[in-house]
Design an enzyme around this catalytic site. Structure first.
Site, PDB file in Angstrom:
ATOM      1  N   HIS A   1       0.825  -1.221   0.000  1.00 32.00           N
ATOM      2  CA  HIS A   1       0.000   0.000   0.000  1.00 32.00           C
ATOM      3  C   HIS A   1       0.855   1.265   0.000  1.00 32.00           C
ATOM      4  O   HIS A   1       0.511   2.252   0.655  1.00 32.00           O
ATOM      5  CB  HIS A   1      -0.943   0.005   1.211  1.00 32.00           C
ATOM      6  CG  HIS A   1      -2.070  -0.973   1.069  1.00 32.00           C
ATOM      7  ND1 HIS A   1      -3.187  -0.712   0.303  1.00 32.00           N
ATOM      8  CD2 HIS A   1      -2.240  -2.222   1.565  1.00 32.00           C
ATOM      9  CE1 HIS A   1      -4.000  -1.759   0.334  1.00 32.00           C
ATOM     10  NE2 HIS A   1      -3.451  -2.691   1.094  1.00 32.00           N
TER      11      HIS A   1
ATOM     12  N   ASP B   1      -0.706  -4.943   5.899  1.00 31.27           N
ATOM     13  CA  ASP B   1      -1.694  -5.813   5.262  1.00 31.27           C
ATOM     14  C   ASP B   1      -1.403  -5.991   3.779  1.00 31.27           C
ATOM     15  O   ASP B   1      -0.758  -5.150   3.159  1.00 31.27           O
ATOM     16  CB  ASP B   1      -3.086  -5.216   5.426  1.00 31.27           C
ATOM     17  CG  ASP B   1      -3.219  -3.862   4.759  1.00 31.27           C
ATOM     18  OD1 ASP B   1      -4.202  -3.647   4.035  1.00 31.27           O
ATOM     19  OD2 ASP B   1      -2.312  -3.015   4.955  1.00 31.27           O
ATOM     20  N   GLU B   2      -1.965  -7.051   3.232  1.00 35.28           N
ATOM     21  CA  GLU B   2      -2.035  -7.293   1.789  1.00 35.28           C
ATOM     22  C   GLU B   2      -0.725  -7.011   1.070  1.00 35.28           C
ATOM     23  O   GLU B   2      -0.668  -6.185   0.157  1.00 35.28           O
ATOM     24  CB  GLU B   2      -3.137  -6.412   1.184  1.00 35.28           C
ATOM     25  CG  GLU B   2      -4.508  -6.735   1.735  1.00 35.28           C
ATOM     26  CD  GLU B   2      -5.603  -5.899   1.082  1.00 35.28           C
ATOM     27  OE1 GLU B   2      -6.595  -6.511   0.665  1.00 35.28           O
ATOM     28  OE2 GLU B   2      -5.465  -4.658   0.994  1.00 35.28           O
ATOM     29  N   VAL B   3       0.349  -7.664   1.495  1.00 30.09           N
ATOM     30  CA  VAL B   3       1.606  -7.467   0.788  1.00 30.09           C
ATOM     31  C   VAL B   3       1.646  -8.436  -0.383  1.00 30.09           C
ATOM     32  O   VAL B   3       1.598  -9.646  -0.199  1.00 30.09           O
ATOM     33  CB  VAL B   3       2.816  -7.710   1.711  1.00 30.09           C
ATOM     34  CG1 VAL B   3       4.104  -7.360   0.977  1.00 30.09           C
ATOM     35  CG2 VAL B   3       2.682  -6.872   2.975  1.00 30.09           C
TER      36      VAL B   3
ATOM     37  N   GLU C   1      -2.557  -9.695   9.222  1.00 28.22           N
ATOM     38  CA  GLU C   1      -1.576 -10.483   8.456  1.00 28.22           C
ATOM     39  C   GLU C   1      -0.244 -10.595   9.190  1.00 28.22           C
ATOM     40  O   GLU C   1       0.454 -11.606   9.070  1.00 28.22           O
ATOM     41  CB  GLU C   1      -1.311  -9.863   7.074  1.00 28.22           C
ATOM     42  CG  GLU C   1      -2.418 -10.080   6.071  1.00 28.22           C
ATOM     43  CD  GLU C   1      -3.391  -8.933   6.001  1.00 28.22           C
ATOM     44  OE1 GLU C   1      -3.735  -8.363   7.055  1.00 28.22           O
ATOM     45  OE2 GLU C   1      -3.813  -8.606   4.880  1.00 28.22           O
TER      46      GLU C   1
END
EC number: 3.2.1.52
Lengths: 388, 392
Positions: free
Chosen positions: B181, B241-243, B294
């Site tokens: 992000h 998050d969301e890597v 995460e």
């Protein structure tokens, strides 16, 4: 027809309504460069709408909408070349329309004294719309959706029965009394003169037969008329009489699809609005197949919000995707984006309706071949900023 | 008797009594927000241990006042003893997907106060834009904001938000989400992001923060040093998050590093490597941290006082995640069922209302580790034109 060259631009139209549309387009051609200068590119535009009826439905019964909300919306409609305001003005929940002949209707039926549309308010809306080339088609939906009418008009609605006794609650308009039709005759006389458009929307949707079925006088009437147990026949009997009343005032009528589905005798110039989502293409076939004019609303109920870019699904509707001859297709004169008011009032009307309705606006104005979503996305983004 | 007014003695003042002074301080996770409200004829008394409780009590008091049909304001005789069930009651706003002008943020803080929210989780930067004007790295917003003149938060804007919130008993917890992000960080911080490769050559696109360069950690250190000073709350939200590993996998230097470190093919280990160093940096700055789940799911070694923010509904159902997080000894925040950006038709407030945060199998100690939750209004489809009616 719009020509932009040096030293001047020329806008030509057959009628002033075309000039209004051209002015909107012209305003969209003008842009600002990095230095703040306003520019317009040399252009030659020949434009006309694909469909003649391009409408927005607003519901002022589930929630009252103050005048400024309606006027702001008319502005937004003009930016998107919409040309019909379908004003669903009264319904079960409230009756904000202040009637001259029957003041009790809004006295008793509106949410409060502050939640009404006076004759002046109504005239203001009509004129504001007119100056933008927008027709105002009022909808006085009967015989269902009329709970609020009963508050100010005694004996209009059917008393429901619990066994042998009236239960105290009321159902749709009572179709068996002469007083009903006397009332409607007078009421629609007023509506016909207050609203100058050639058409009035008479509703006719979602009539619940339970109350009629419970009422002994209604049952007796059914038997006398030879309707048996088919209450759709009673509904059609009522609708036909209303349509006849309205015809005597030289107004055309639009009705929801149930009136057609339930086999009322409709004159060929009746317009049927198709709203039920299930199999609406087939409904369009049936309506136009019967030689009746149709308006499409079913895929465009914008009150059904959902997460993400739902404008795409509205944009992707192709109104002519229904089985039918060329002649039939001609009978589909347009469509409407509907914003029902159960969860809408002036605090959220504008961001909920726009710019999603813009997708419908383009679908109804532009050529069938204008379908590229990526291209539409880019233009919609700019258009939204313009509207803000 | 007939001449007596229908109401009791008119009440003209509410006495507010606060046991511990603290008007100049900042609210914290441990702030006492309990209060007592006593309304009877001739006496209106609001008492609280701390000023934060008095604020909550004033809000309640304002809700008790009604107006009759003659326009007279009145209040019923009342005895209230009130305190919050959860100490962390937050709202997330996203000012990266769409910039939100200051007035929108301040207005939101007002409505939060009406609803006794006490944490403003400011998800201030993300992929699409970097509106935070950094003193240490001015290029970040110069290059990364949607518009460096009109779509930024200056230092004084940020202070205004913090003070406006403080006066309403609301903590401001800033989130600088990394290593994913972070696309908007790239233009203003060359070499920060990982260059992705197409075969042997850089493709021209970038991925998450580059975890193998020393310069990365110098940068992160300096930035968070500034952020720690600018934002007074003890906690910072560090994201995590969301890597997306695709870019890392494509980069030959990273592949070499993976080999060197013995991480094999497990990029979660590389992610953990970065996060651990980040957490150490932030700890050494004297801050506590909140991270998205995460970080916990990928088994990063975190401090025992880390707060895990549960947001995902799958693959693990969020209640199960809450159980796992608290079982492992960490405190938890719940957001998963409260993503208010996911609009739907009808009265969806009911679904949000019916969530029971402690509905999972666990010991009382576990349940105590659930410190609260946050309603999230992600900004993909939200800006100032529709924020308020969508959120409230």
């Amino acid at each position: 027809h719009l020509t932009v060259t040096d030293p001047m631009a020329i806008l030509k139209a057959d009628e002033v309504w075309g000039a209004l549309r051209g002015l909107e387009t012209f305003s969209q051609l003008v842009y600002e460069d990095d230095y703040g200068s306003f520019l317009v590119n040399e252009s030659e535009i020949d434009d006309f709408p694909r469909f003649a009826h391009r409408g927005i439905l607003l519901d002022t019964s589930r929630h009252y909408l103050p005048l400024r909300s309606i006027l702001t919306n008319l502005d937004a409609m003009a930016f998107n070349k919409f040309n019909v305001l379908h004003w669903h003005i009264v319904d079960d929940q409230s009756f904000p329309y202040q009637s001259i002949y029957f003041p009790e209707l809004s006295d008793k039926g509106a949410y409060s004294y502050n939640h009404i549309y006076t004759p002046t308010d109504v005239r203001l809306v009509i004129e504001y719309a007119r100056l933008r080339g927008i027709r105002v088609i009022p909808e006085f939906d009967t015989p269902g959706h009329t709970q609020s009418w009963g508050k100010g008009q005694k004996d209009l609605l059917t008393p429901c029965y619990s066994g042998e006794q009236p239960s105290g609650s009321f159902g749709p308009v009572n179709p068996i009394l002469n007083t009903t039709y006397d009332f409607m005759t007078k009421f629609f006389k007023e509506i016909s003169s207050v609203f100058p458009d050639a058409y009035i929307h008479l509703g006719g949707d979602e009539v619940n037969f339970d109350c009629w079925k419970s009422n002994p006088e209604v049952k007796e009437f059914m038997w006398k008329q030879g309707f048996g147990f088919d209450y759709a026949k009673l509904e059609s009997y009522y609708m036909q009489k209303i349509l006849d009343i309205v015809s005597t005032y030289n107004k055309g009528h639009i009705v929801w699809q149930e009136v057609f589905d339930n086999k009322a005798q409709l004159k060929p110039d009746t317009v049927v609005q198709v709203w039920i989502q299930n199999n609406y293409a087939w409904e369009l076939s049936r309506v136009t197949g019967a030689g009746l004019t149709a308006i499409l609303a079913a895929p465009w109920y914008l009150d059904y919000i959902s997460y993400g870019q739902d404008w795409k699904k509205y944009y992707s509707v192709e109104p002519f995707n229904f089985p039918g001859s060329e002649k039939q297709k001609k009978l589909l004169i347009g469509g409407e984006a509907c914003l029902w008011g159960e969860f809408v009032d002036e605090t959220n009307l504008t961001p909920r309706l726009w710019p999603r309705a813009s997708a419908v606006g383009e679908r109804l104005w532009s050529s069938r071949s204008v379908t590229n979503l990526q291209d539409a996305y880019e233009r919609l983004v700019n258009h939204r900023c313009r509207m803000l | 008797a007939e001449n007596e007014p229908p109401w009791g003695t008119p009440c003209t003042q509410l006495l507010v009594f606060v046991a511990t002074p603290g008007c100049d301080g900042f609210p914290s996770l441990d702030s006492k927000e309990s209060y007592k409200l006593s309304v009877s004829e001739g006496s209106l008394l609001l008492s609280a241990d701390a000023v934060w409780g008095a604020l909550r009590g004033l809000e309640t008091f304002s809700q008790l006042v009604d107006r009759d049909e003659n326009g007279m304001y009145y209040i019923n005789k009342t005895e209230i003893v009130d305190f919050p069930r959860f100490p962390h009651r937050g709202l997330l706003l996203d000012t990266s997907r769409h910039y939100l002008p200051l007035r929108a943020i301040l207005e939101t803080l007002d409505v939060m106060a009406y609803n006794k929210f006490n944490v403003f989780h400011w998800h201030i930067v993300d992929d699409p834009s970097f509106p935070y004007e950094s003193l240490t790295f001015p290029e970040l917003s110069k290059q990364g904001a949607f518009n460096a003149m009109t779509h930024i938060y200056t230092a004084s804007d940020v202070q205004m938000v913090i003070e406006y919130a403080r006066l309403r008993g609301i903590r401001v917890i800033a989130e600088f989400d990394t290593p994913g992000h972070t696309l908007s960080w790239g233009p203003g911080a060359p070499d920060l992001l990982t260059p992705c490769y197409l075969g042997k050559d850089p493709s021209g696109t970038y991925g998450p923060i580059n975890p193998i360069l020393n310069s990365t950690y110098q940068f992160v250190s300096s930035l968070f040093k500034e952020v720690s000073i600018v934002f007074p709350d003890f906690f910072l939200h560090l994201g995590g998050d969301e890597v997306d590993f695709t870019c890392w996998k494509s980069n030959p230097q990273i592949s070499a590093f993976m080999k060197e470190m013995g991480f094999g093919d497990d990029y979660k280990k590389l992610e953990s490597f970065y996060i651990q160093r980040l957490l150490d940096i932030v700890s050494s700055l004297g801050k506590g941290y909140i991270v998205w789940q995460e970080v916990f799911d990928n088994r990063v070694k975190v401090r025992p006082d880390t707060i895990i923010h549960v947001w995902k509904e799958n693959p693990t159902p969020y209640m199960e995640e809450m159980a796992n997080v608290t079982k492992a000894g960490y405190r938890a925040l719940l957001s998963a069922p409260w993503y208010l950006n996911r609009i739907s038709y009808g009265q969806d407030w009911m679904a949000a209302y019916q969530v029971e945060p402690l509905k999972f199998e666990g010991s009382p100690e576990q349940k105590e580790r659930v410190i609260g939750g946050e309603a999230c209004m992600w900004g993909e489809y939200v800006d100032v034109t529709n924020l308020a009616p969508r959120l409230w």
